[in-house]
Design a protein around this motif. Structure first.
Motif, mmCIF file in Angstrom:
data_model
loop_
_atom_site.group_PDB
_atom_site.id
_atom_site.type_symbol
_atom_site.label_atom_id
_atom_site.label_comp_id
_atom_site.label_asym_id
_atom_site.label_seq_id
_atom_site.Cartn_x
_atom_site.Cartn_y
_atom_site.Cartn_z
ATOM 1 N N PRO A 1 0.820 -1.215 0.000
ATOM 2 C CA PRO A 1 0.000 0.000 0.000
ATOM 3 C C PRO A 1 0.855 1.266 0.000
ATOM 4 O O PRO A 1 2.005 1.254 0.469
ATOM 5 N N SER A 2 0.290 2.334 -0.503
ATOM 6 C CA SER A 2 1.040 3.586 -0.584
ATOM 7 C C SER A 2 1.452 4.096 0.786
ATOM 8 O O SER A 2 2.506 4.723 0.923
ATOM 9 N N ALA A 3 0.670 3.804 1.822
ATOM 10 C CA ALA A 3 1.032 4.246 3.173
ATOM 11 C C ALA A 3 2.347 3.611 3.616
ATOM 12 O O ALA A 3 3.173 4.254 4.269
ATOM 13 N N ASP B 1 5.074 5.394 1.709
ATOM 14 C CA ASP B 1 5.256 6.729 2.289
ATOM 15 C C ASP B 1 6.120 6.662 3.544
ATOM 16 O O ASP B 1 7.007 7.495 3.734
ATOM 17 N N ARG B 2 5.888 5.674 4.390
ATOM 18 C CA ARG B 2 6.680 5.535 5.619
ATOM 19 C C ARG B 2 8.140 5.268 5.288
ATOM 20 O O ARG B 2 9.037 5.808 5.939
ATOM 21 N N GLU C 1 9.704 8.403 4.191
ATOM 22 C CA GLU C 1 9.893 9.317 5.328
ATOM 23 C C GLU C 1 11.114 8.931 6.162
ATOM 24 O O GLU C 1 11.492 9.660 7.065
ATOM 25 N N HIS D 1 3.585 -3.978 8.975
ATOM 26 C CA HIS D 1 2.703 -4.339 7.853
ATOM 27 C C HIS D 1 2.266 -5.798 7.956
ATOM 28 O O HIS D 1 1.120 -6.125 7.643
#
Length: 117
Positions: free
Chosen positions: A42-44, A47-48, A51, A62
Motif C-alpha cells: 500500500p502507498s502508506a 510513504d513511511r 519518510e 505491515h
C-alpha cells in the motif's frame, strides 16, 4: 540517398508525448509485476519508507508482527530487532537474511532501504 522524414511541433506538444511515453512504460512495468504475481504494497507503507522509517519496522508492522514474533521467526533476540529498528545496531547480512525470510521479503527490500535511510 534517402531523405529522413521529420516533424516540427511545439515544445509543449513534445513534452506531452514524452509524458505519454513514460506513462506507457509505467503501465508496462505494472502489468509485468502483476503477471509475475509480485507482492504489491500500500502507498502508506511506501510513504513511511520514504519518510525514513526503518524498513524492518515498517514491514514488521505491515505483517502485523510484534518484535517478539519477528525475533522468534528469525531466530534472533528481541533486543536485536529493537536495536536495528532504532538504528542503534546495523545488523549483519546474515541477520538481514533471517529477517527477510521471516518477513517473506527479498533481502534487497530491507538492505537497500536501510542503507538509504
Amino acid at each position: 540517398t534517402g531523405e529522413v522524414e521529420s516533424v516540427i511541433l511545439p515544445i509543449a506538444d513534445y513534452e506531452v508525448l514524452i509524458e505519454i511515453a513514460e506513462m506507457a512504460e509505467d503501465v508496462a512495468a505494472f502489468d509485468a509485476s502483476i503477471a509475475a504475481n509480485e507482492e504489491r504494497f500500500p502507498s502508506a507503507l511506501v510513504d513511511r519508507l520514504l519518510e525514513g522509517v526503518n524498513p524492518v519496522r515498517v514491514f514488521r508492522e505491515h505483517r502485523k508482527m510484534t518484535q517478539r514474533q519477528l525475533a522468534d521467526a528469525a531466530d534472533l533476540h528481541q533486543t536485536t530487532i529493537s536495536q536495528i529498528e532504532t538504528g542503534e545496531r546495523s545488523g549483519s547480512v546474515e541477520v538481514f537474511l533471517r529477517l527477510a525470510k521471516a518477513l517473506g521479503l527479498d533481502i534487497e527490500d530491507l538492505i537497500s532501504r536501510a542503507s538509504d535511510a
